[in-house]
Motif scaffolding. Structure first.
Motif, PDB file in Angstrom:
ATOM      1  N   PHE A  92       2.939  -7.615  -8.978  1.00 23.45           N
ATOM      2  CA  PHE A  92       2.498  -9.006  -9.089  1.00 23.45           C
ATOM      3  C   PHE A  92       2.089  -9.589  -7.729  1.00 23.45           C
ATOM      4  N   VAL A  93       2.715  -9.103  -6.651  1.00 21.01           N
ATOM      5  CA  VAL A  93       2.390  -9.638  -5.324  1.00 21.01           C
ATOM      6  C   VAL A  93       1.065  -9.090  -4.820  1.00 21.01           C
ATOM      7  N   ASP A  94       0.879  -7.778  -4.956  1.00 17.83           N
ATOM      8  CA  ASP A  94      -0.371  -7.143  -4.543  1.00 17.83           C
ATOM      9  C   ASP A  94      -1.201  -6.884  -5.797  1.00 17.83           C
ATOM     10  N   THR A  95      -1.915  -7.897  -6.241  1.00 20.06           N
ATOM     11  CA  THR A  95      -2.629  -7.817  -7.521  1.00 20.06           C
ATOM     12  C   THR A  95      -3.835  -6.886  -7.466  1.00 20.06           C
ATOM     13  N   ARG A  96      -4.264  -6.521  -6.271  1.00 15.57           N
ATOM     14  CA  ARG A  96      -5.458  -5.678  -6.147  1.00 15.57           C
ATOM     15  C   ARG A  96      -5.104  -4.185  -6.171  1.00 15.57           C
ATOM     16  N   ALA A  97      -4.209  -3.781  -5.264  1.00 18.05           N
ATOM     17  CA  ALA A  97      -3.892  -2.355  -5.142  1.00 18.05           C
ATOM     18  C   ALA A  97      -2.552  -1.981  -5.758  1.00 18.05           C
ATOM     19  N   HIS A  98      -1.648  -2.976  -5.967  1.00 15.27           N
ATOM     20  CA  HIS A  98      -0.301  -2.728  -6.517  1.00 15.27           C
ATOM     21  C   HIS A  98       0.482  -1.735  -5.669  1.00 15.27           C
ATOM     22  N   ARG A  99       0.374  -1.866  -4.334  1.00 16.14           N
ATOM     23  CA  ARG A  99       1.025  -0.893  -3.461  1.00 16.14           C
ATOM     24  C   ARG A  99       1.848  -1.517  -2.337  1.00 16.14           C
ATOM     25  N   GLN A 110       5.581  -0.129   1.666  1.00 16.22           N
ATOM     26  CA  GLN A 110       5.104   0.538   0.454  1.00 16.22           C
ATOM     27  C   GLN A 110       6.304   1.075  -0.310  1.00 16.22           C
ATOM     28  N   PRO A 111       6.786   0.341  -1.322  1.00 20.37           N
ATOM     29  CA  PRO A 111       8.010   0.733  -2.033  1.00 20.37           C
ATOM     30  C   PRO A 111       7.950   2.122  -2.657  1.00 20.37           C
ATOM     31  N   SER A 112       6.754   2.561  -3.053  1.00 17.48           N
ATOM     32  CA  SER A 112       6.646   3.860  -3.721  1.00 17.48           C
ATOM     33  C   SER A 112       7.111   5.003  -2.825  1.00 17.48           C
ATOM     34  N   GLU A 113       7.029   4.834  -1.499  1.00 19.81           N
ATOM     35  CA  GLU A 113       7.482   5.884  -0.588  1.00 19.81           C
ATOM     36  C   GLU A 113       8.970   6.175  -0.762  1.00 19.81           C
TER      37      GLU A 113
END
Length: 380
Positions: A92-99, A110-113
């Motif tokens: 929701f915060v990064d609506t463009r890349a979701h990263r 980058q939480p996915s890391e």
């Protein structure tokens, strides 16, 4: 009497050397861009240095902590829950890349890391508790559910990291004794999921097509209406998906055996995009040549060798599974990055662990290696 720990100097010094080498290469590859964009040639270097300090503290803490502490529901479910919460937030915060989560002067998080070490610890704990029933549906279904949730939330914005997650998970299950039929089923489901994620975004599909069929010769046979080509052209970033790999090949080819010399590379001067992040291995190839590239590859092979050794000497299952899973995670990411730089696979946007500029990647990698050092020092 308290146990006297012996530092695994081979692994520890390899990690320290690669982090220091990464700092040097970040400065070399980013100084020109940093000067043009921020009026300071050391902008990216200073930021990476701050992240390196924080990451090294995390590594030292985990290194001195007995890995058996992590064999608890708190460590198995807690970090994984935090990662999932951050993945939902970043959607929701990064609506463009979701990263990305923006952190001001420190760059972005980058939480996915952090899904990589969290998932390995969770699977190691879960499989250790149920290693006698690993092929039971009451073991497979909960593990599959957890992996699916993590994979989907990560894959929406970062398919490359989601692919990296597959390898340590597969390694842990295979060495735990997963039956062959489940392995084949998992491979089929994984390929289907990757295909769906690739097709869901035009730029991802463009990268794959740019590598496999850049002139649309074969695609036009099954899609005479050019619907796929029109779909791919929706993204402005896909007009020339082979540009980065082409510039990367030029850089690596220019380096020869011993390179042009540190700071002497030309491709990083606005020719090669993301020279200090995803394509830093190309800068290493141009400036330090085959010898520099070989040294980096040797560092990752040492990490994998130590992980493999620890799998055999660890006295318990919870030591064996994280050792192999964590080493596989770091090395797999490195090999994928190197294959992209050498134009052996489609561009994925995966940094080179410990070398590329990026605080999240560096912190996540040193967390993994800190736990690997913990297994090495407390298992002997």
């Amino acid at each position: 009497m308290a146990q006297r720990l012996r530092t695994d100097w081979t692994l520890f010094l390899t990690v320290v050397a690669m982090v220091c080498f990464g700092l040097v290469m970040v400065y070399s590859s980013s100084s020109v861009v940093a000067e043009l964009k921020y009026k300071s040639s050391v902008h990216f270097f200073i930021r990476q240095l701050l992240w390196a300090a924080v990451s090294f503290l995390a590594l030292m803490y985990l290194k001195r902590t007995d890995y058996r502490v992590f064999r608890s529901p708190t460590w198995a479910f807690g970090p994984l829950g935090v990662v999932l919460a951050l993945q939902v937030l970043v959607f929701f915060v990064d609506t463009r890349a979701h990263r990305w989560l923006r952190l001001g002067a420190l760059g972005s998080l980058q939480p996915s890391e952090f899904a990589k070490p969290a998932l390995v610890v969770f699977l190691a704990y879960f499989i250790t508790m149920r290693q006698r029933t690993v092929n039971n549906r009451y073991t497979l279904l909960p593990a599959l559910l957890a992996f699916t949730v993590v994979g989907i939330t990560v894959g929406i914005g970062d398919l490359g990291t989601a692919i990296v997650l597959i390898v340590p998970a597969a390694v842990i299950f295979c060495v735990a004794g997963l039956q062959r039929r489940y392995v084949f089923a998992g491979v089929a489901v994984g390929l289907l999921a990757v295909t769906v994620f690739v097709a869901s975004k035009p730029y991802r599909l463009a990268r794959v097509i740019g590598k496999l069929d850049p002139d649309y010769e074969y695609i036009s046979l099954i899609d005479p209406g050019d619907r796929i080509k029109k779909y791919v052209s929706q993204s402005m970033t896909t007009r020339d998906p082979s540009y980065q790999p082409r510039q990367s090949r030029i850089a690596v080819g220019s380096g020869g055996v011993d390179g042009l010399g540190l700071m002497q590379g030309k491709q990083k001067i606005l020719y090669l995009p993301e020279a200090h992040t995803d394509f830093i291995y190309a800068v290493i190839g141009e400036e330090l040549g085959f010898l520099g590239c070989g040294a980096v590859l040797a560092g990752f092979l040492i990490i994998f060798w130590r992980g493999l050794q620890l799998y055999w000497i660890a006295p318990d299952a919870f030591g064996r599974y994280p050792a192999l899973g964590l080493a596989a995670s770091v090395v797999t990411q490195a090999l994928i990055n190197i294959s992209v730089v050498l134009d052996m696979g489609p561009t994925k946007g995966i940094p080179l662990p410990m070398i590329s500029s990026g605080g999240s990647s560096l912190l996540s990698t040193l967390v993994c290696l800190g736990m690997l050092l913990s297994v090495s020092e407390h298992a002997r």
